[in-house]
Design a protein around this motif. Structure first.
Motif, PDB file in Angstrom:
ATOM      1  N   UNK A  53       4.965  -4.260   2.116  1.00  0.00           N
ATOM      2  CA  UNK A  53       5.353  -3.558   0.885  1.00  0.00           C
ATOM      3  C   UNK A  53       4.316  -3.696  -0.229  1.00  0.00           C
ATOM      4  N   UNK A  54       3.494  -4.756  -0.185  1.00  0.00           N
ATOM      5  CA  UNK A  54       2.512  -4.967  -1.253  1.00  0.00           C
ATOM      6  C   UNK A  54       1.107  -5.001  -0.651  1.00  0.00           C
ATOM      7  N   UNK A  55       0.118  -4.676  -1.485  1.00  0.00           N
ATOM      8  CA  UNK A  55      -1.249  -4.588  -0.968  1.00  0.00           C
ATOM      9  C   UNK A  55      -1.857  -5.958  -0.652  1.00  0.00           C
ATOM     10  N   UNK A  56      -1.691  -6.907  -1.535  1.00  0.00           N
ATOM     11  CA  UNK A  56      -2.368  -8.201  -1.371  1.00  0.00           C
ATOM     12  C   UNK A  56      -1.604  -9.165  -0.479  1.00  0.00           C
ATOM     13  N   UNK A  57      -2.134 -10.384  -0.412  1.00  0.00           N
ATOM     14  CA  UNK A  57      -1.462 -11.439   0.361  1.00  0.00           C
ATOM     15  C   UNK A  57      -0.773 -12.388  -0.611  1.00  0.00           C
ATOM     16  N   UNK A  58       0.457 -12.760  -0.278  1.00  0.00           N
ATOM     17  CA  UNK A  58       1.219 -13.667  -1.142  1.00  0.00           C
ATOM     18  C   UNK A  58       1.868 -14.722  -0.254  1.00  0.00           C
ATOM     19  N   UNK A  59       1.925 -15.944  -0.758  1.00  0.00           N
ATOM     20  CA  UNK A  59       2.456 -17.037   0.069  1.00  0.00           C
ATOM     21  C   UNK A  59       3.940 -16.825   0.366  1.00  0.00           C
ATOM     22  N   UNK A  60       4.672 -16.288  -0.601  1.00  0.00           N
ATOM     23  CA  UNK A  60       6.112 -16.059  -0.428  1.00  0.00           C
ATOM     24  C   UNK A  60       6.495 -14.683  -0.966  1.00  0.00           C
ATOM     25  N   UNK A  61       7.566 -14.181  -0.392  1.00  0.00           N
ATOM     26  CA  UNK A  61       8.062 -12.859  -0.793  1.00  0.00           C
ATOM     27  C   UNK A  61       9.565 -12.937  -1.051  1.00  0.00           C
ATOM     28  N   UNK A  62      10.041 -12.051  -1.932  1.00  0.00           N
ATOM     29  CA  UNK A  62      11.493 -11.963  -2.117  1.00  0.00           C
ATOM     30  C   UNK A  62      11.898 -10.503  -2.115  1.00  0.00           C
ATOM     31  N   UNK A  63      13.059 -10.265  -1.530  1.00  0.00           N
ATOM     32  CA  UNK A  63      13.682  -8.944  -1.604  1.00  0.00           C
ATOM     33  C   UNK A  63      14.870  -9.124  -2.533  1.00  0.00           C
ATOM     34  N   UNK A  64      14.817  -8.458  -3.684  1.00  0.00           N
ATOM     35  CA  UNK A  64      15.894  -8.663  -4.659  1.00  0.00           C
ATOM     36  C   UNK A  64      16.643  -7.357  -4.888  1.00  0.00           C
ATOM     37  N   UNK A  65      17.943  -7.503  -5.105  1.00  0.00           N
ATOM     38  CA  UNK A  65      18.737  -6.289  -5.308  1.00  0.00           C
ATOM     39  C   UNK A  65      19.768  -6.508  -6.403  1.00  0.00           C
ATOM     40  N   UNK A  66      19.845  -5.532  -7.296  1.00  0.00           N
ATOM     41  CA  UNK A  66      20.904  -5.502  -8.305  1.00  0.00           C
ATOM     42  C   UNK A  66      21.860  -4.382  -7.916  1.00  0.00           C
TER      43      UNK A  66
END
Ligand code: FAD
Ligand code: 2HG
Ligand code: ZN
Length: 481
Positions: free
Chosen positions: A286-299
Protein backbone atom coordinates in the motif's frame (compact mmCIF):
# COMPACT_ATOMS: atom_id res chain seq x y z
CA UNK A 1 -8.88 -35.97 42.53
CA UNK A 2 -9.23 -36.82 38.82
CA UNK A 3 -6.29 -36.02 36.59
CA UNK A 4 -6.08 -34.69 33.00
CA UNK A 5 -5.18 -38.24 31.86
CA UNK A 6 -8.73 -39.31 32.76
CA UNK A 7 -9.98 -37.07 30.00
CA UNK A 8 -7.89 -38.69 27.30
CA UNK A 9 -8.98 -42.29 27.66
CA UNK A 10 -9.97 -43.87 24.36
CA UNK A 11 -12.58 -46.63 24.54
CA UNK A 12 -12.88 -49.31 21.88
CA UNK A 13 -14.12 -48.44 18.37
CA UNK A 14 -17.89 -47.94 17.97
CA UNK A 15 -20.04 -51.02 17.86
CA UNK A 16 -22.30 -51.68 14.80
CA UNK A 17 -25.24 -51.37 17.18
CA UNK A 18 -24.19 -47.76 17.95
CA UNK A 19 -24.10 -47.00 14.24
CA UNK A 20 -27.55 -48.50 13.81
CA UNK A 21 -28.98 -46.44 16.67
CA UNK A 22 -27.45 -43.19 15.46
CA UNK A 23 -28.65 -43.90 11.94
CA UNK A 24 -32.16 -44.30 13.29
CA UNK A 25 -31.93 -40.73 14.65
CA UNK A 26 -30.25 -38.80 11.83
CA UNK A 27 -30.91 -40.99 8.77
CA UNK A 28 -28.69 -41.32 5.68
CA UNK A 29 -28.32 -37.57 5.26
CA UNK A 30 -26.94 -37.18 8.76
CA UNK A 31 -24.37 -39.96 8.85
CA UNK A 32 -21.05 -40.25 7.02
CA UNK A 33 -19.35 -43.62 7.29
CA UNK A 34 -17.48 -43.65 4.00
CA UNK A 35 -13.77 -43.02 4.64
CA UNK A 36 -13.25 -40.80 1.62
CA UNK A 37 -16.29 -38.65 2.39
CA UNK A 38 -15.14 -38.34 6.00
CA UNK A 39 -11.69 -37.00 5.06
CA UNK A 40 -12.44 -33.23 5.29
CA UNK A 41 -13.88 -33.70 8.78
CA UNK A 42 -10.76 -35.47 10.05
CA UNK A 43 -8.19 -32.76 9.55
CA UNK A 44 -8.07 -29.05 10.27
CA UNK A 45 -7.67 -25.88 8.22
CA UNK A 46 -3.94 -25.75 8.86
CA UNK A 47 -3.52 -29.42 7.94
CA UNK A 48 -1.64 -29.81 11.20
CA UNK A 49 -3.78 -32.45 12.88
CA UNK A 50 -5.28 -35.62 11.49
CA UNK A 51 -7.61 -38.07 13.25
CA UNK A 52 -9.85 -41.06 12.63
CA UNK A 53 -13.48 -41.79 13.27
CA UNK A 54 -15.99 -44.47 12.52
CA UNK A 55 -18.74 -41.88 12.16
CA UNK A 56 -19.35 -38.29 11.27
CA UNK A 57 -22.83 -37.44 12.56
CA UNK A 58 -24.64 -34.36 11.25
CA UNK A 59 -27.84 -33.66 13.18
CA UNK A 60 -30.49 -31.40 11.66
CA UNK A 61 -31.94 -29.86 14.81
CA UNK A 62 -31.72 -29.72 18.60
CA UNK A 63 -33.88 -32.80 19.11
CA UNK A 64 -31.64 -34.88 16.89
CA UNK A 65 -28.54 -33.51 18.62
CA UNK A 66 -30.00 -34.38 22.01
CA UNK A 67 -30.91 -37.90 20.86
CA UNK A 68 -27.39 -38.43 19.47
CA UNK A 69 -25.75 -37.27 22.69
CA UNK A 70 -28.10 -39.42 24.77
CA UNK A 71 -27.01 -42.47 22.80
CA UNK A 72 -23.33 -41.51 23.14
CA UNK A 73 -23.87 -41.06 26.88
CA UNK A 74 -25.51 -44.49 27.20
CA UNK A 75 -22.79 -46.21 25.18
CA UNK A 76 -19.86 -44.25 26.65
CA UNK A 77 -18.92 -42.92 23.22
CA UNK A 78 -16.69 -39.81 23.15
CA UNK A 79 -17.91 -36.88 21.00
CA UNK A 80 -15.93 -34.21 19.16
CA UNK A 81 -18.10 -31.20 18.31
CA UNK A 82 -17.25 -29.55 15.02
CA UNK A 83 -18.49 -26.38 13.34
CA UNK A 84 -16.76 -24.96 10.27
CA UNK A 85 -13.49 -26.68 11.19
CA UNK A 86 -11.48 -23.45 10.88
CA UNK A 87 -10.12 -23.53 14.44
CA UNK A 88 -6.39 -22.98 14.88
CA UNK A 89 -5.78 -25.18 17.92
CA UNK A 90 -6.86 -28.64 16.75
CA UNK A 91 -9.99 -28.58 18.92
CA UNK A 92 -12.34 -30.03 16.30
CA UNK A 93 -10.13 -32.90 15.09
CA UNK A 94 -10.74 -36.35 16.62
CA UNK A 95 -7.86 -38.40 17.98
CA UNK A 96 -6.26 -41.34 16.17
CA UNK A 97 -8.20 -44.09 17.99
CA UNK A 98 -11.21 -44.09 15.67
CA UNK A 99 -13.42 -44.31 18.75
CA UNK A 100 -14.53 -40.67 18.84
CA UNK A 101 -17.67 -39.63 16.99
CA UNK A 102 -17.42 -36.32 15.10
CA UNK A 103 -20.59 -34.29 15.64
CA UNK A 104 -20.60 -31.80 12.81
CA UNK A 105 -23.14 -29.02 13.33
CA UNK A 106 -23.28 -27.59 9.80
CA UNK A 107 -26.81 -28.86 9.05
CA UNK A 108 -28.17 -26.89 12.00
CA UNK A 109 -28.13 -23.72 9.95
CA UNK A 110 -31.44 -21.96 10.56
CA UNK A 111 -31.84 -18.40 11.74
CA UNK A 112 -34.71 -18.92 14.14
CA UNK A 113 -35.67 -15.32 14.84
CA UNK A 114 -34.67 -11.72 14.21
CA UNK A 115 -35.97 -8.97 16.46
CA UNK A 116 -34.80 -5.54 15.26
CA UNK A 117 -36.63 -3.79 18.11
CA UNK A 118 -34.88 -5.83 20.77
CA UNK A 119 -31.74 -5.82 18.59
CA UNK A 120 -31.33 -9.57 18.77
CA UNK A 121 -30.99 -12.49 16.39
CA UNK A 122 -31.37 -16.16 17.31
CA UNK A 123 -29.20 -18.48 15.24
CA UNK A 124 -28.57 -22.20 15.30
CA UNK A 125 -25.01 -23.31 15.97
CA UNK A 126 -24.19 -24.29 12.40
CA UNK A 127 -25.07 -20.95 10.80
CA UNK A 128 -22.01 -19.49 9.10
CA UNK A 129 -20.80 -16.27 10.68
CA UNK A 130 -21.12 -14.51 7.30
CA UNK A 131 -24.79 -15.54 7.15
CA UNK A 132 -25.46 -14.08 10.60
CA UNK A 133 -23.84 -10.82 9.47
CA UNK A 134 -25.98 -10.85 6.31
CA UNK A 135 -29.22 -11.57 8.20
CA UNK A 136 -28.52 -8.61 10.48
CA UNK A 137 -27.91 -6.29 7.51
CA UNK A 138 -31.22 -7.38 5.99
CA UNK A 139 -33.04 -5.73 8.92
CA UNK A 140 -30.74 -2.67 8.87
CA UNK A 141 -28.73 -3.93 11.84
CA UNK A 142 -25.14 -5.03 12.33
CA UNK A 143 -23.53 -8.11 13.88
CA UNK A 144 -19.96 -7.02 14.52
CA UNK A 145 -18.02 -10.26 14.98
CA UNK A 146 -15.62 -10.41 12.03
CA UNK A 147 -12.84 -12.91 11.28
CA UNK A 148 -10.83 -13.81 8.21
CA UNK A 149 -12.63 -17.18 8.31
CA UNK A 150 -16.14 -15.70 8.49
CA UNK A 151 -17.23 -17.36 5.23
CA UNK A 152 -16.64 -20.83 6.69
CA UNK A 153 -16.68 -20.67 10.52
CA UNK A 154 -19.94 -21.19 12.39
CA UNK A 155 -21.53 -19.25 15.18
CA UNK A 156 -21.34 -22.38 17.37
CA UNK A 157 -17.60 -22.57 16.79
CA UNK A 158 -17.26 -18.85 17.48
CA UNK A 159 -19.06 -19.29 20.78
CA UNK A 160 -17.18 -22.44 21.72
CA UNK A 161 -13.83 -20.67 21.16
CA UNK A 162 -14.96 -17.21 22.31
CA UNK A 163 -13.55 -15.92 19.03
CA UNK A 164 -12.03 -12.44 18.84
CA UNK A 165 -11.23 -11.01 15.42
CA UNK A 166 -10.91 -7.53 14.03
CA UNK A 167 -13.66 -5.60 15.83
CA UNK A 168 -12.97 -6.51 19.46
CA UNK A 169 -11.57 -3.04 20.08
CA UNK A 170 -15.04 -1.57 19.64
CA UNK A 171 -17.49 -4.44 20.29
CA UNK A 172 -15.69 -7.00 22.46
CA UNK A 173 -15.17 -10.75 22.02
CA UNK A 174 -17.91 -13.22 21.11
CA UNK A 175 -18.70 -13.55 24.82
CA UNK A 176 -19.77 -9.90 24.82
CA UNK A 177 -22.12 -10.42 21.89
CA UNK A 178 -24.30 -13.19 23.32
CA UNK A 179 -27.42 -12.88 25.46
CA UNK A 180 -28.60 -16.48 25.61
CA UNK A 181 -27.62 -20.01 24.76
CA UNK A 182 -29.26 -23.36 24.11
CA UNK A 183 -27.02 -26.37 24.79
CA UNK A 184 -27.27 -30.13 24.88
CA UNK A 185 -25.69 -31.39 28.09
CA UNK A 186 -23.38 -34.43 28.09
CA UNK A 187 -26.27 -36.66 29.26
CA UNK A 188 -28.48 -35.55 26.39
CA UNK A 189 -30.74 -33.14 28.27
CA UNK A 190 -31.41 -29.79 26.60
CA UNK A 191 -30.74 -26.61 28.54
CA UNK A 192 -32.84 -23.83 27.07
CA UNK A 193 -31.12 -20.62 28.09
CA UNK A 194 -32.25 -18.72 24.99
CA UNK A 195 -33.17 -15.56 26.89
CA UNK A 196 -33.04 -12.32 24.95
CA UNK A 197 -32.45 -10.17 28.03
CA UNK A 198 -29.83 -7.53 28.71
CA UNK A 199 -30.39 -7.83 32.41
CA UNK A 200 -30.82 -11.13 34.24
CA UNK A 201 -29.24 -11.66 37.62
CA UNK A 202 -30.99 -14.87 38.57
CA UNK A 203 -27.90 -16.58 39.93
CA UNK A 204 -24.83 -17.91 38.13
CA UNK A 205 -24.66 -16.90 34.48
CA UNK A 206 -24.41 -20.36 32.94
CA UNK A 207 -24.04 -19.19 29.35
CA UNK A 208 -20.51 -18.08 30.13
CA UNK A 209 -19.53 -21.62 31.11
CA UNK A 210 -20.27 -22.84 27.61
CA UNK A 211 -18.72 -19.87 25.83
CA UNK A 212 -15.05 -20.70 25.37
CA UNK A 213 -15.47 -24.31 26.57
CA UNK A 214 -14.37 -25.74 23.19
CA UNK A 215 -16.86 -28.59 23.14
CA UNK A 216 -15.73 -29.98 26.51
CA UNK A 217 -18.90 -29.25 28.51
CA UNK A 218 -21.69 -29.86 26.03
CA UNK A 219 -22.94 -29.00 22.56
CA UNK A 220 -24.08 -25.45 21.84
CA UNK A 221 -27.11 -25.72 19.57
CA UNK A 222 -28.32 -22.11 19.32
CA UNK A 223 -27.69 -18.62 20.65
CA UNK A 224 -29.34 -15.24 21.01
CA UNK A 225 -26.91 -12.68 19.58
CA UNK A 226 -26.78 -8.92 20.09
CA UNK A 227 -27.29 -6.63 17.11
CA UNK A 228 -26.03 -3.06 16.77
CA UNK A 229 -26.82 -0.01 14.63
CA UNK A 230 -25.57 -0.48 11.10
CA UNK A 231 -22.45 1.62 10.41
CA UNK A 232 -23.14 3.57 7.23
CA UNK A 233 -19.90 5.51 7.30
CA UNK A 234 -16.40 4.08 7.12
CA UNK A 235 -12.91 5.51 6.74
CA UNK A 236 -9.87 3.29 6.33
CA UNK A 237 -6.13 3.91 6.09
CA UNK A 238 -2.83 2.09 5.89
CA UNK A 239 -0.04 3.47 8.05
CA UNK A 240 3.70 2.83 7.91
CA UNK A 241 5.71 3.40 11.12
CA UNK A 242 9.26 2.95 12.31
CA UNK A 243 8.44 1.09 15.54
CA UNK A 244 5.77 -0.71 17.50
CA UNK A 245 5.97 2.09 20.09
CA UNK A 246 4.93 4.60 17.42
CA UNK A 247 1.93 2.48 16.46
CA UNK A 248 0.91 2.15 20.09
CA UNK A 249 1.06 5.93 20.47
CA UNK A 250 -0.91 6.28 17.25
CA UNK A 251 -3.55 3.94 18.69
CA UNK A 252 -3.86 6.21 21.74
CA UNK A 253 -4.06 9.29 19.53
CA UNK A 254 -6.81 7.87 17.31
CA UNK A 255 -8.77 6.58 20.30
CA UNK A 256 -8.58 9.94 21.99
CA UNK A 257 -9.84 11.68 18.86
CA UNK A 258 -12.23 9.04 17.53
CA UNK A 259 -13.52 7.35 20.69
CA UNK A 260 -15.90 4.51 19.83
CA UNK A 261 -15.56 5.33 16.15
CA UNK A 262 -12.17 3.63 16.06
CA UNK A 263 -13.31 0.08 15.24
CA UNK A 264 -10.14 -1.65 14.04
CA UNK A 265 -6.44 -1.21 14.63
CA UNK A 266 -4.59 -4.14 13.09
CA UNK A 267 -0.80 -4.35 13.06
CA UNK A 268 1.70 -6.26 10.96
CA UNK A 269 5.48 -6.27 10.83
CA UNK A 270 7.26 -5.70 7.55
CA UNK A 271 8.15 -9.43 7.45
CA UNK A 272 4.41 -10.25 7.66
CA UNK A 273 3.61 -7.88 4.81
CA UNK A 274 6.43 -9.29 2.67
CA UNK A 275 5.12 -12.79 3.21
CA UNK A 276 1.66 -11.83 1.94
CA UNK A 277 3.05 -9.98 -1.09
CA UNK A 278 5.10 -13.06 -1.93
CA UNK A 279 2.40 -15.70 -1.44
CA UNK A 280 -1.03 -14.15 -2.00
CA UNK A 281 -2.01 -13.26 -5.57
CA UNK A 282 -3.30 -9.78 -6.43
CA UNK A 283 -1.74 -8.03 -3.47
CA UNK A 284 0.61 -5.07 -3.62
CA UNK A 285 2.30 -2.87 -1.05
CA UNK A 286 0.00 0.00 0.00
CA UNK A 287 2.93 2.39 0.55
CA UNK A 288 5.97 3.14 -1.58
CA UNK A 289 8.74 2.96 1.02
CA UNK A 290 9.81 0.36 3.54
CA UNK A 291 8.52 0.58 7.11
CA UNK A 292 9.31 -1.65 10.07
CA UNK A 293 5.65 -1.86 11.10
CA UNK A 294 2.30 -1.26 9.48
CA UNK A 295 -1.21 -0.66 10.75
CA UNK A 296 -4.58 -0.99 9.09
CA UNK A 297 -6.91 1.40 10.87
CA UNK A 298 -10.61 1.86 10.43
CA UNK A 299 -13.16 4.32 11.76
CA UNK A 300 -16.88 3.65 11.44
CA UNK A 301 -20.06 5.46 12.42
CA UNK A 302 -23.76 5.52 11.66
CA UNK A 303 -23.02 8.34 9.20
CA UNK A 304 -20.14 9.24 6.88
CA UNK A 305 -20.17 12.91 7.76
CA UNK A 306 -17.01 14.01 9.54
CA UNK A 307 -15.37 10.59 9.46
CA UNK A 308 -12.86 11.21 6.66
CA UNK A 309 -11.84 14.52 8.23
CA UNK A 310 -11.40 12.85 11.61
CA UNK A 311 -9.12 10.19 10.14
CA UNK A 312 -7.16 12.59 7.97
CA UNK A 313 -6.63 15.06 10.80
CA UNK A 314 -5.54 12.29 13.17
CA UNK A 315 -3.12 10.86 10.65
CA UNK A 316 -1.92 14.36 9.74
CA UNK A 317 -1.00 14.93 13.38
CA UNK A 318 0.72 11.54 13.46
CA UNK A 319 2.81 12.40 10.38
CA UNK A 320 3.78 15.73 11.86
CA UNK A 321 4.85 14.26 15.18
CA UNK A 322 6.70 11.38 13.51
CA UNK A 323 4.39 8.62 14.82
CA UNK A 324 3.63 7.74 11.21
CA UNK A 325 6.24 7.69 8.45
CA UNK A 326 3.71 7.47 5.64
CA UNK A 327 -0.03 6.91 5.25
CA UNK A 328 -2.45 5.92 2.50
CA UNK A 329 -6.07 6.86 3.14
CA UNK A 330 -8.42 4.67 1.16
CA UNK A 331 -10.31 6.51 -1.58
CA UNK A 332 -12.59 3.69 -2.69
CA UNK A 333 -14.24 0.47 -1.59
CA UNK A 334 -11.83 -1.40 -3.84
CA UNK A 335 -8.83 0.13 -2.09
CA UNK A 336 -10.31 -0.68 1.33
CA UNK A 337 -10.87 -4.26 0.19
CA UNK A 338 -7.27 -4.44 -1.06
CA UNK A 339 -5.96 -3.32 2.34
CA UNK A 340 -8.07 -5.92 4.13
CA UNK A 341 -7.05 -8.61 1.65
CA UNK A 342 -3.45 -8.11 2.77
CA UNK A 343 -4.36 -8.29 6.45
CA UNK A 344 -6.55 -11.34 6.02
CA UNK A 345 -4.05 -13.08 3.78
CA UNK A 346 -1.38 -13.47 6.46
CA UNK A 347 -2.56 -16.89 7.71
CA UNK A 348 -2.73 -18.30 4.18
CA UNK A 349 0.67 -16.83 3.33
CA UNK A 350 2.19 -18.52 6.38
CA UNK A 351 0.75 -21.90 5.38
CA UNK A 352 2.29 -21.49 1.93
CA UNK A 353 5.63 -20.28 3.28
CA UNK A 354 6.41 -23.31 5.42
CA UNK A 355 6.26 -24.65 8.93
CA UNK A 356 5.45 -22.26 11.73
CA UNK A 357 5.09 -22.30 15.48
CA UNK A 358 2.05 -20.23 16.32
CA UNK A 359 1.70 -18.01 19.34
CA UNK A 360 -1.53 -16.22 20.16
CA UNK A 361 -0.64 -14.04 23.08
CA UNK A 362 -2.25 -11.15 24.95
CA UNK A 363 -0.60 -8.47 27.05
CA UNK A 364 -1.49 -5.02 28.29
CA UNK A 365 -1.10 -2.80 25.23
CA UNK A 366 1.48 -0.76 27.15
CA UNK A 367 3.77 -3.84 27.37
CA UNK A 368 3.58 -5.01 23.75
CA UNK A 369 6.62 -3.18 22.39
CA UNK A 370 8.80 -4.25 25.29
CA UNK A 371 7.59 -7.82 24.87
CA UNK A 372 8.36 -7.90 21.15
CA UNK A 373 11.85 -6.48 21.66
CA UNK A 374 12.73 -8.99 24.37
CA UNK A 375 11.09 -11.95 22.62
CA UNK A 376 12.81 -11.17 19.27
CA UNK A 377 16.21 -11.13 20.97
CA UNK A 378 15.57 -14.25 23.05
CA UNK A 379 14.28 -16.25 20.08
CA UNK A 380 17.16 -15.27 17.85
CA UNK A 381 19.59 -16.27 20.56
CA UNK A 382 18.12 -19.78 20.41
CA UNK A 383 17.50 -20.04 16.67
CA UNK A 384 19.18 -17.30 14.59
CA UNK A 385 17.44 -18.21 11.28
CA UNK A 386 13.82 -17.81 12.36
CA UNK A 387 11.53 -15.44 10.52
CA UNK A 388 9.32 -13.78 13.13
CA UNK A 389 5.85 -13.11 11.75
CA UNK A 390 4.51 -10.64 14.26
CA UNK A 391 1.04 -9.31 13.53
CA UNK A 392 -2.34 -9.09 15.14
CA UNK A 393 -5.00 -7.11 16.87
CA UNK A 394 -2.87 -4.37 18.41
CA UNK A 395 -5.93 -2.52 19.66
CA UNK A 396 -6.77 -5.56 21.83
CA UNK A 397 -3.21 -6.25 23.02
CA UNK A 398 -3.31 -9.52 21.04
CA UNK A 399 -0.29 -10.51 18.96
CA UNK A 400 0.01 -13.50 16.66
CA UNK A 401 3.70 -13.76 17.36
CA UNK A 402 4.40 -16.62 14.98
CA UNK A 403 7.75 -18.17 14.23
CA UNK A 404 8.30 -19.30 10.67
CA UNK A 405 10.99 -21.96 10.54
CA UNK A 406 13.76 -21.92 7.93
CA UNK A 407 12.90 -23.54 4.57
CA UNK A 408 13.48 -27.28 4.57
CA UNK A 409 12.73 -27.73 8.29
CA UNK A 410 11.42 -31.26 8.70
CA UNK A 411 8.46 -32.25 10.88
CA UNK A 412 10.92 -33.88 13.30
CA UNK A 413 13.04 -30.74 13.52
CA UNK A 414 9.92 -28.66 14.09
CA UNK A 415 8.74 -30.97 16.86
CA UNK A 416 12.18 -30.90 18.47
CA UNK A 417 12.27 -27.09 18.54
CA UNK A 418 8.67 -26.33 19.41
CA UNK A 419 8.95 -26.79 23.15
CA UNK A 420 12.07 -24.66 23.59
CA UNK A 421 10.76 -21.85 21.37
CA UNK A 422 7.36 -21.95 23.09
CA UNK A 423 9.13 -21.73 26.41
CA UNK A 424 10.99 -18.57 25.34
CA UNK A 425 7.79 -16.83 24.23
CA UNK A 426 5.36 -18.12 26.84
CA UNK A 427 7.73 -17.68 29.81
CA UNK A 428 8.17 -14.06 28.83
CA UNK A 429 4.44 -13.52 28.28
CA UNK A 430 3.62 -15.06 31.63
CA UNK A 431 6.36 -13.11 33.39
CA UNK A 432 4.87 -9.90 31.94
CA UNK A 433 1.37 -10.73 33.16
CA UNK A 434 -0.03 -11.87 29.81
CA UNK A 435 -1.99 -14.80 28.40
CA UNK A 436 -0.62 -17.63 26.24
CA UNK A 437 -4.00 -18.02 24.51
CA UNK A 438 -5.79 -14.84 23.51
CA UNK A 439 -8.44 -15.86 21.00
CA UNK A 440 -7.76 -19.22 19.30
CA UNK A 441 -8.44 -21.40 22.31
CA UNK A 442 -6.47 -24.26 23.80
CA UNK A 443 -7.65 -27.32 21.83
CA UNK A 444 -4.82 -29.85 21.62
CA UNK A 445 -2.20 -27.27 20.59
CA UNK A 446 -1.89 -25.53 23.94
CA UNK A 447 -3.25 -28.12 26.34
CA UNK A 448 0.13 -28.89 27.91
CA UNK A 449 1.12 -25.23 27.80
CA UNK A 450 -2.02 -24.23 29.70
CA UNK A 451 -1.38 -26.96 32.26
CA UNK A 452 2.17 -25.68 32.64
CA UNK A 453 1.22 -22.04 33.25
CA UNK A 454 -2.24 -22.10 34.81
CA UNK A 455 -2.26 -21.47 38.56
CA UNK A 456 -3.06 -24.75 40.33
CA UNK A 457 -6.21 -23.40 41.96
CA UNK A 458 -7.65 -22.15 38.66
CA UNK A 459 -6.91 -25.49 37.05
CA UNK A 460 -8.55 -27.35 39.90
CA UNK A 461 -11.69 -25.22 39.59
CA UNK A 462 -11.83 -25.92 35.88
CA UNK A 463 -11.50 -29.66 36.52
CA UNK A 464 -14.31 -29.49 39.09
CA UNK A 465 -16.60 -27.79 36.60
CA UNK A 466 -15.71 -30.40 33.98
CA UNK A 467 -16.40 -33.18 36.46
CA UNK A 468 -19.76 -31.68 37.44
CA UNK A 469 -21.01 -31.35 33.88
CA UNK A 470 -19.28 -34.22 32.11
CA UNK A 471 -18.47 -36.85 34.76
CA UNK A 472 -17.87 -39.54 32.12
CA UNK A 473 -15.39 -37.35 30.22
CA UNK A 474 -17.10 -37.89 26.88
CA UNK A 475 -17.13 -34.31 25.58
CA UNK A 476 -14.08 -33.64 23.39
CA UNK A 477 -11.62 -35.68 25.43
CA UNK A 478 -7.98 -34.75 24.98
CA UNK A 479 -8.80 -31.09 24.33
CA UNK A 480 -8.39 -28.10 26.60
CA UNK A 481 -7.96 -30.04 29.88
P1 FAD B 1 -14.37 -25.43 14.71
O1 FAD B 1 -13.00 -25.21 14.21
O2 FAD B 1 -15.19 -26.43 14.02
O3 FAD B 1 -14.32 -25.80 16.27
C1 FAD B 1 -13.57 -25.04 17.17
C2 FAD B 1 -13.79 -25.56 18.60
O4 FAD B 1 -15.14 -25.34 18.99
C3 FAD B 1 -13.56 -27.05 18.75
O5 FAD B 1 -13.05 -27.31 20.03
C4 FAD B 1 -14.95 -27.66 18.64
O6 FAD B 1 -15.06 -28.88 19.33
C5 FAD B 1 -15.80 -26.57 19.28
N1 FAD B 1 -17.16 -26.45 18.73
C6 FAD B 1 -17.52 -26.14 17.46
N2 FAD B 1 -18.86 -26.05 17.36
C7 FAD B 1 -19.37 -26.33 18.59
C8 FAD B 1 -20.67 -26.40 19.14
N3 FAD B 1 -21.75 -26.14 18.40
N4 FAD B 1 -20.82 -26.71 20.45
C9 FAD B 1 -19.74 -26.95 21.23
N5 FAD B 1 -18.47 -26.90 20.76
C10 FAD B 1 -18.29 -26.58 19.46
N6 FAD B 1 -10.13 -16.78 15.38
C11 FAD B 1 -10.22 -15.64 16.09
O7 FAD B 1 -10.60 -15.68 17.27
N7 FAD B 1 -9.91 -14.43 15.53
C12 FAD B 1 -9.52 -14.31 14.24
O8 FAD B 1 -9.25 -13.20 13.78
C13 FAD B 1 -9.44 -15.50 13.47
N8 FAD B 1 -9.08 -15.43 12.17
C14 FAD B 1 -8.98 -16.58 11.45
C15 FAD B 1 -8.60 -16.49 10.11
C16 FAD B 1 -8.49 -17.65 9.36
C17 FAD B 1 -8.10 -17.53 7.90
C18 FAD B 1 -8.76 -18.92 9.94
C19 FAD B 1 -8.67 -20.18 9.14
C20 FAD B 1 -9.14 -19.00 11.26
C21 FAD B 1 -9.25 -17.85 12.03
N9 FAD B 1 -9.64 -17.90 13.37
C22 FAD B 1 -9.75 -16.73 14.09
C23 FAD B 1 -9.87 -19.20 14.03
C24 FAD B 1 -11.30 -19.78 13.84
O9 FAD B 1 -11.91 -19.33 12.66
C25 FAD B 1 -12.18 -19.46 15.04
O10 FAD B 1 -11.65 -20.12 16.17
C26 FAD B 1 -13.65 -19.86 14.88
O11 FAD B 1 -14.36 -19.36 15.99
C27 FAD B 1 -13.86 -21.37 14.79
O12 FAD B 1 -15.18 -21.63 14.34
P2 FAD B 1 -15.52 -23.02 13.63
O13 FAD B 1 -16.99 -23.06 13.39
O14 FAD B 1 -14.66 -23.22 12.46
O15 FAD B 1 -15.15 -24.04 14.79
C1 2HG C 1 -5.80 -13.54 12.40
O1 2HG C 1 -5.85 -12.62 13.22
C2 2HG C 1 -6.13 -14.94 12.86
O2 2HG C 1 -5.56 -13.34 11.21
C3 2HG C 1 -5.12 -16.00 12.45
O3 2HG C 1 -6.40 -14.97 14.21
C4 2HG C 1 -3.77 -15.84 13.08
O4 2HG C 1 -2.67 -17.29 11.50
C5 2HG C 1 -2.69 -16.83 12.64
O5 2HG C 1 -1.82 -17.11 13.47
ZN1 ZN D 1 -6.38 -13.07 15.17
Amino acid sequence: MYSPADFAQAPAAPHPELIRRLHAVVGDAGLITDTEAQAPYLTDWLGKWRGRTALVVRPRDTDETAAVIRICHETHTPVVAQGGNTGMSGGATPDASGAQVVLNMSRMNAIRAVDPINNTLTAEAGVLLAHVQQAALEVERFFPLSLGSEGSCTIGGNLATNAGGIAVLRYGNTRDLVLGIEAVLPDGRVWNGLRALRKDNTGYDLRHLFIGSEGTLGIITAAVLKLFPKPLGRATAWVGASSLESLIDLLSLLRARGGERLVAFEMMSDASLSLVLQHVVDTRAPLAGTHAFHALVELADTQQEGLDELLEQGLGAALESGLAEDVAVSRSQAQTAAFWKIREGISQAQVRAGKAIKHDIALPISSLADFARQADAALRAVQPDVNIINFGHLGDGNLHYNVLMPAGTTAEQLAAQTESLNRVVHDLVTHMGGSISAEHGIGQLRRDEMRHYKPALEFELMMRIKQALDPNHLMNPGKLL
